[in-house]
Scaffold this motif. Structure first.
Motif, PDB file in Angstrom:
ATOM      1  N   MET A  70       0.848  -1.195   0.000  1.00 35.80           N
ATOM      2  CA  MET A  70       0.000   0.000   0.000  1.00 35.80           C
ATOM      3  C   MET A  70       0.888   1.253   0.000  1.00 35.80           C
ATOM      4  O   MET A  70       1.926   1.306   0.652  1.00 35.80           O
ATOM      5  N   THR A  71       0.461   2.265  -0.753  1.00 32.73           N
ATOM      6  CA  THR A  71       1.227   3.509  -0.811  1.00 32.73           C
ATOM      7  C   THR A  71       1.253   4.169   0.563  1.00 32.73           C
ATOM      8  O   THR A  71       0.277   4.123   1.305  1.00 32.73           O
ATOM      9  N   ASP A  72       2.391   4.762   0.864  1.00 34.87           N
ATOM     10  CA  ASP A  72       2.508   5.546   2.099  1.00 34.87           C
ATOM     11  C   ASP A  72       1.465   6.673   2.061  1.00 34.87           C
ATOM     12  O   ASP A  72       1.467   7.491   1.140  1.00 34.87           O
ATOM     13  N   PRO A  73       0.570   6.745   3.040  1.00 30.90           N
ATOM     14  CA  PRO A  73      -0.466   7.781   3.006  1.00 30.90           C
ATOM     15  C   PRO A  73       0.093   9.199   3.118  1.00 30.90           C
ATOM     16  O   PRO A  73      -0.622  10.166   2.839  1.00 30.90           O
ATOM     17  N   ALA A  74       1.377   9.330   3.523  1.00 28.91           N
ATOM     18  CA  ALA A  74       1.990  10.667   3.601  1.00 28.91           C
ATOM     19  C   ALA A  74       2.731  11.004   2.313  1.00 28.91           C
ATOM     20  O   ALA A  74       3.302  12.090   2.192  1.00 28.91           O
ATOM     21  N   HIS A  75       2.677  10.080   1.319  1.00 25.91           N
ATOM     22  CA  HIS A  75       3.434  10.275   0.080  1.00 25.91           C
ATOM     23  C   HIS A  75       3.059  11.591  -0.607  1.00 25.91           C
ATOM     24  O   HIS A  75       1.882  11.894  -0.811  1.00 25.91           O
ATOM     25  N   GLY A  76       4.071  12.378  -0.946  1.00 23.06           N
ATOM     26  CA  GLY A  76       3.847  13.586  -1.745  1.00 23.06           C
ATOM     27  C   GLY A  76       3.283  14.773  -0.990  1.00 23.06           C
ATOM     28  O   GLY A  76       2.979  15.795  -1.607  1.00 23.06           O
ATOM     29  N   ILE A  77       3.129  14.653   0.315  1.00 23.28           N
ATOM     30  CA  ILE A  77       2.557  15.796   1.043  1.00 23.28           C
ATOM     31  C   ILE A  77       3.493  16.341   2.133  1.00 23.28           C
ATOM     32  O   ILE A  77       3.108  17.238   2.872  1.00 23.28           O
ATOM     33  N   ARG A  78       4.680  15.794   2.210  1.00 20.79           N
ATOM     34  CA  ARG A  78       5.640  16.331   3.196  1.00 20.79           C
ATOM     35  C   ARG A  78       6.376  17.530   2.584  1.00 20.79           C
ATOM     36  O   ARG A  78       6.557  17.604   1.382  1.00 20.79           O
TER      37      ARG A  78
END
Ligand SMILES: [Fe+2]
Ligand SMILES: [Fe+2]
Length: 288
Positions: free
Chosen positions: A1-9
């Motif tokens: 599963m994709t890291d739910p924080a992906h692309g928003i840090r």
């Protein structure tokens, strides 16, 4: 599963600790505040967050009386945390600081009472430190030579732009004492940075959080770690409360965002699992 924080840090994170007012061992500020305990609490928060920190900005009034011992206490608290996080430490001089002890204990350079101005590179973000203090005074001043130097530094844009760190806010304040002790001739600074790649001016000194603009560049006044000046006191009073806070300065692409972080304990309203909540919010906004 994709890291739910992906692309928003954020791309970069700077932690601004301002007005730490570190005291000699065993002394309390205004006989009330253990400023070293406030610093330790802020650093513990940063460590517990596991945030990626690129630099600590120490934006002046680092010690209360400018004594070498106080700078050593500050360095002993901040350095190990910075080393552990791989973060740079970028100090600036405030009206409570003493330039020779500041240089000797924080920079490891020869004692000198010259103003301390410097340029740092934080992964492509240029951090310019300006010394707005003037020995023997509590209001802020920038000399002509400093402004000319700054103008030269800003001639070439930096890959991620520039943030400017100075102790005194170049803004009016609703608190009359802070207003009297603001940066003098701030419009001259505005003229130098207008139209350059400067994205944010980061200051302290006021002991209250605030924001404004100068020369079309946003200004952030970081809240103090030692104690807070009350911006809406009872009529006829000036009041300081034992509120401690710091700031995080985050870079997202070409945007720089400043956020106040209270340190003083408060009751919890919610305390939930981040990954679960992010997954839910991603669904809500249609990110997957
Ligand atoms: Fe201060
Ligand atoms: Fe100050």
């Amino acid at each position: 599963m994709t890291d739910p924080a992906h692309g928003i840090r954020p791309d970069l994170t700077l932690v601004q600790l301002t007005d730490t007012h570190i005291m000699p061992a065993g002394k309390l500020m205004h006989d009330t505040v253990d400023t070293s305990a406030n610093l330790a609490a802020a650093l513990d928060m940063v460590l517990a967050s596991a945030a990626k920190v690129d630099a600590f900005l120490l934006s002046g009034d680092l010690t209360d009386n400018g004594s070498p011992e106080s700078y050593r206490r500050l360095a002993a608290a901040v350095r190990p945390v910075a080393e552990r996080l791989g973060a740079q430490v970028i100090p600036a001089v405030g009206n409570h600081d003493e330039r020779s002890a500041f240089r000797a204990e924080l920079l490891g350079t020869e004692p000198s009472t010259e103003d301390y101005n410097a340029v740092f590179d934080v992964s492509g973000l240029r951090v310019v430190v300006l010394d707005s203090s003037e020995p023997g005074k509590h209001d802020g001043h920038l000399g002509q030579a400093q402004l000319e130097w700054l103008g030269k530094v800003l001639t070439e844009p930096a890959p991620r732009g520039t943030v400017l760190v100075a102790h005194h806010p170049p803004l009016p304040s609703p608190v009359p004492t802070v207003h009297l002790l603001r940066l003098r001739d701030a419009e001259r600074l505005g003229e130098v940075i207008e139209g350059t790649d400067t994205r944010l001016v980061i200051t302290g000194h006021a002991h209250h959080a605030g924001a404004g603009a100068i020369g079309g560049v946003p200004v952030w006044i970081g809240p103090a770690l030692a104690y807070g000046v009350v911006p809406v006191p009872p009529a006829g009073r000036l009041r300081g409360n034992a509120h401690a806070a710091f700031s995080r300065i985050d870079v997202f692409g070409d945007q720089v965002v400043a956020t106040a972080v209270p340190v003083t304990p408060a009751a919890s309203v919610y305390d939930v699992d981040e990954a679960e909540r992010l997954t839910m919010f991603r669904e809500v906004v249609g990110l997957w």
